[in-house]
Design a protein around this motif. Structure first.
Motif, PDB file in Angstrom:
ATOM      1  N   ASP A  44       0.852  -1.181   0.000  1.00  0.00           N
ATOM      2  CA  ASP A  44       0.000   0.000   0.000  1.00  0.00           C
ATOM      3  C   ASP A  44       0.891   1.236   0.000  1.00  0.00           C
ATOM      4  OD1 ASP A  44       0.600   0.631   2.815  1.00  0.00           O
ATOM      5  OD2 ASP A  44      -0.642  -1.099   3.250  1.00  0.00           O
ATOM      6  N   ASN A  45       0.328   2.347  -0.352  1.00  0.00           N
ATOM      7  CA  ASN A  45       1.118   3.560  -0.459  1.00  0.00           C
ATOM      8  C   ASN A  45       0.776   4.500   0.688  1.00  0.00           C
ATOM      9  OD1 ASN A  45       2.984   5.298  -1.716  1.00  0.00           O
ATOM     10  ND2 ASN A  45       1.299   6.505  -2.535  1.00  0.00           N
ATOM     11  N   ILE A  46       1.737   4.726   1.554  1.00  0.00           N
ATOM     12  CA  ILE A  46       1.615   5.756   2.596  1.00  0.00           C
ATOM     13  C   ILE A  46       2.749   6.740   2.345  1.00  0.00           C
ATOM     14  CG2 ILE A  46       1.614   6.280   5.057  1.00  0.00           C
ATOM     15  CD1 ILE A  46       0.685   3.476   5.624  1.00  0.00           C
ATOM     16  N   SER A  47       2.452   7.751   1.521  1.00  0.00           N
ATOM     17  CA  SER A  47       3.469   8.761   1.232  1.00  0.00           C
ATOM     18  C   SER A  47       3.763   9.587   2.476  1.00  0.00           C
ATOM     19  CB  SER A  47       3.001   9.679   0.111  1.00  0.00           C
ATOM     20  OG  SER A  47       2.822   8.926  -1.061  1.00  0.00           O
ATOM     21  N   TRP A  48       2.723   9.842   3.204  1.00  0.00           N
ATOM     22  CA  TRP A  48       2.814  10.523   4.497  1.00  0.00           C
ATOM     23  C   TRP A  48       1.945   9.716   5.433  1.00  0.00           C
ATOM     24  CZ3 TRP A  48       6.217  14.406   4.831  1.00  0.00           C
ATOM     25  CH2 TRP A  48       6.598  15.002   3.640  1.00  0.00           C
ATOM     26  N   THR A  57      -2.951   5.088  -0.300  1.00  0.00           N
ATOM     27  CA  THR A  57      -3.962   4.074  -0.595  1.00  0.00           C
ATOM     28  C   THR A  57      -5.122   4.299   0.360  1.00  0.00           C
ATOM     29  OG1 THR A  57      -2.249   2.498  -1.231  1.00  0.00           O
ATOM     30  CG2 THR A  57      -4.409   1.594  -0.669  1.00  0.00           C
ATOM     31  N   THR A  58      -6.334   4.363  -0.171  1.00  0.00           N
ATOM     32  CA  THR A  58      -7.493   4.567   0.699  1.00  0.00           C
ATOM     33  C   THR A  58      -7.878   3.235   1.350  1.00  0.00           C
ATOM     34  OG1 THR A  58      -9.048   4.170  -1.097  1.00  0.00           O
ATOM     35  CG2 THR A  58      -8.376   6.467  -0.704  1.00  0.00           C
ATOM     36  N   PRO A  59      -8.526   3.285   2.507  1.00  0.00           N
ATOM     37  CA  PRO A  59      -8.904   2.038   3.176  1.00  0.00           C
ATOM     38  C   PRO A  59      -9.795   1.139   2.308  1.00  0.00           C
ATOM     39  CG  PRO A  59      -9.222   3.903   4.648  1.00  0.00           C
ATOM     40  CD  PRO A  59      -8.860   4.463   3.299  1.00  0.00           C
ATOM     41  N   TRP A  60     -10.707   1.730   1.548  1.00  0.00           N
ATOM     42  CA  TRP A  60     -11.604   0.911   0.739  1.00  0.00           C
ATOM     43  C   TRP A  60     -10.872   0.252  -0.432  1.00  0.00           C
ATOM     44  CZ3 TRP A  60     -12.262   6.113   1.686  1.00  0.00           C
ATOM     45  CH2 TRP A  60     -11.965   6.984   0.642  1.00  0.00           C
ATOM     46  N   GLN A  61      -9.809   0.877  -0.945  1.00  0.00           N
ATOM     47  CA  GLN A  61      -9.015   0.221  -1.989  1.00  0.00           C
ATOM     48  C   GLN A  61      -8.314  -1.009  -1.419  1.00  0.00           C
ATOM     49  OE1 GLN A  61      -6.605   3.666  -2.821  1.00  0.00           O
ATOM     50  NE2 GLN A  61      -7.499   3.916  -4.860  1.00  0.00           N
ATOM     51  N   LEU A  62      -7.703  -0.841  -0.262  1.00  0.00           N
ATOM     52  CA  LEU A  62      -6.990  -1.949   0.374  1.00  0.00           C
ATOM     53  C   LEU A  62      -7.953  -3.075   0.733  1.00  0.00           C
ATOM     54  CD1 LEU A  62      -4.251  -2.912   1.464  1.00  0.00           C
ATOM     55  CD2 LEU A  62      -4.807  -1.759   3.615  1.00  0.00           C
ATOM     56  N   GLU A  63      -9.077  -2.737   1.351  1.00  0.00           N
ATOM     57  CA  GLU A  63     -10.056  -3.746   1.736  1.00  0.00           C
ATOM     58  C   GLU A  63     -10.629  -4.457   0.517  1.00  0.00           C
ATOM     59  OE1 GLU A  63     -13.946  -4.251   4.625  1.00  0.00           O
ATOM     60  OE2 GLU A  63     -13.429  -2.237   3.925  1.00  0.00           O
ATOM     61  N   GLY A  64     -10.943  -3.711  -0.537  1.00  0.00           N
ATOM     62  CA  GLY A  64     -11.505  -4.312  -1.738  1.00  0.00           C
ATOM     63  C   GLY A  64     -10.572  -5.322  -2.376  1.00  0.00           C
ATOM     64  N   VAL A  65      -9.292  -5.000  -2.447  1.00  0.00           N
ATOM     65  CA  VAL A  65      -8.301  -5.917  -3.028  1.00  0.00           C
ATOM     66  C   VAL A  65      -8.143  -7.158  -2.154  1.00  0.00           C
ATOM     67  CG1 VAL A  65      -5.866  -6.200  -3.626  1.00  0.00           C
ATOM     68  CG2 VAL A  65      -7.089  -4.134  -4.319  1.00  0.00           C
ATOM     69  N   VAL A  78       0.131 -10.729   2.288  1.00  0.00           N
ATOM     70  CA  VAL A  78       0.903  -9.945   3.250  1.00  0.00           C
ATOM     71  C   VAL A  78       1.092  -8.529   2.715  1.00  0.00           C
ATOM     72  CG1 VAL A  78       3.160 -10.633   2.357  1.00  0.00           C
ATOM     73  CG2 VAL A  78       2.958  -9.944   4.726  1.00  0.00           C
ATOM     74  N   CYS A  79       1.039  -7.566   3.616  1.00  0.00           N
ATOM     75  CA  CYS A  79       1.282  -6.174   3.264  1.00  0.00           C
ATOM     76  C   CYS A  79       2.691  -5.817   3.676  1.00  0.00           C
ATOM     77  CB  CYS A  79       0.302  -5.273   4.000  1.00  0.00           C
ATOM     78  SG  CYS A  79       0.674  -3.528   3.838  1.00  0.00           S
ATOM     79  N   VAL A  80       3.408  -5.161   2.810  1.00  0.00           N
ATOM     80  CA  VAL A  80       4.750  -4.699   3.137  1.00  0.00           C
ATOM     81  C   VAL A  80       4.746  -3.181   3.066  1.00  0.00           C
ATOM     82  CG1 VAL A  80       7.172  -4.724   2.471  1.00  0.00           C
ATOM     83  CG2 VAL A  80       5.805  -6.799   2.249  1.00  0.00           C
ATOM     84  N   GLN A  81       5.265  -2.564   4.086  1.00  0.00           N
ATOM     85  CA  GLN A  81       5.308  -1.109   4.157  1.00  0.00           C
ATOM     86  C   GLN A  81       6.716  -0.673   4.512  1.00  0.00           C
ATOM     87  OE1 GLN A  81       4.554   2.062   3.292  1.00  0.00           O
ATOM     88  NE2 GLN A  81       2.483   1.306   3.595  1.00  0.00           N
ATOM     89  N   GLU A  93      -0.634   3.326   9.302  1.00  0.00           N
ATOM     90  CA  GLU A  93      -1.707   2.327   9.231  1.00  0.00           C
ATOM     91  C   GLU A  93      -2.858   2.703  10.167  1.00  0.00           C
ATOM     92  OE1 GLU A  93      -0.380  -1.143  12.403  1.00  0.00           O
ATOM     93  OE2 GLU A  93      -0.411  -1.596  10.288  1.00  0.00           O
ATOM     94  N   ARG A  94      -2.533   3.335  11.306  1.00  0.00           N
ATOM     95  CA  ARG A  94      -3.579   3.754  12.247  1.00  0.00           C
ATOM     96  C   ARG A  94      -4.338   4.967  11.712  1.00  0.00           C
ATOM     97  NH1 ARG A  94      -3.150   7.408  16.001  1.00  0.00           N
ATOM     98  NH2 ARG A  94      -0.877   7.356  16.027  1.00  0.00           N
ATOM     99  N   LEU A  95      -3.604   6.018  11.300  1.00  0.00           N
ATOM    100  CA  LEU A  95      -4.254   7.252  10.852  1.00  0.00           C
ATOM    101  C   LEU A  95      -4.992   7.090   9.522  1.00  0.00           C
ATOM    102  CD1 LEU A  95      -1.552   9.908  11.825  1.00  0.00           C
ATOM    103  CD2 LEU A  95      -3.717   9.417  12.975  1.00  0.00           C
ATOM    104  N   ASN A  96      -4.526   6.202   8.672  1.00  0.00           N
ATOM    105  CA  ASN A  96      -5.205   5.957   7.394  1.00  0.00           C
ATOM    106  C   ASN A  96      -6.304   4.913   7.512  1.00  0.00           C
ATOM    107  OD1 ASN A  96      -3.976   7.544   5.046  1.00  0.00           O
ATOM    108  ND2 ASN A  96      -2.195   6.916   6.241  1.00  0.00           N
ATOM    109  N   ARG A  97      -6.560   4.463   8.735  1.00  0.00           N
ATOM    110  CA  ARG A  97      -7.661   3.548   9.062  1.00  0.00           C
ATOM    111  C   ARG A  97      -7.520   2.172   8.423  1.00  0.00           C
ATOM    112  NH1 ARG A  97     -12.131   8.256   8.821  1.00  0.00           N
ATOM    113  NH2 ARG A  97     -11.448   9.263  10.722  1.00  0.00           N
TER     114      ARG A  97
END
Length: 117
Positions: A44-48, A57-65, A78-81, A93-97
């Motif tokens: 997923d993309n967390i630029s900030w 990456t929005t939460p609904w994009q991640l959940e949908g995939v 597995v998610c790699v960040q 991951e917390r602030l982006n829900r």
């Protein structure tokens, strides 16, 4: 010979976004390119670490995939960040829900430094 890239675009709305993501993935023939017996790594993309819809990456994009992959029989997800000087992966991951998604889907999260949740 190299095949032409496949691009799937689907108009969506909040009530159907999770299903629309699955349909877009099916239209892009993801099963033709992902081995269901191999681990699937999602980056997923967390630029900030703060929520910026155009940059993260929005939460609904991640959940949908994740849901589409699980429904298709992919169970090694597995998610790699990566952690950078401007991004704290765990704060992101917390602030982006993402946390409720990880908990509800039993999705594994780890950073490139090896920390896991």
């Amino acid at each position: 010979m190299i095949e032409k890239p496949i691009v799937a675009v689907r108009k969506t709305q909040p009530a159907t976004v999770l299903d629309d993501i699955r349909i877009a993935m099916e239209n892009a023939r993801f099963r033709d390119f992902l081995d269901p017996s191999a681990p699937v790594i999602l980056k997923d993309n967390i630029s900030w670490h703060f929520p910026f819809l155009g940059a993260n990456t929005t939460p609904w994009q991640l959940e949908g995939v994740i849901l589409a992959l699980k429904e298709a029989g992919y169970d090694k997800i597995v998610c790699v960040q990566n952690e950078t000087v401007v991004t704290n992966a765990f704060k992101g991951e917390r602030l982006n829900r993402y946390v409720p998604i990880f908990e509800n889907t039993r999705y594994r999260f780890c950073t490139t430094s090896g920390n896991r949740t």
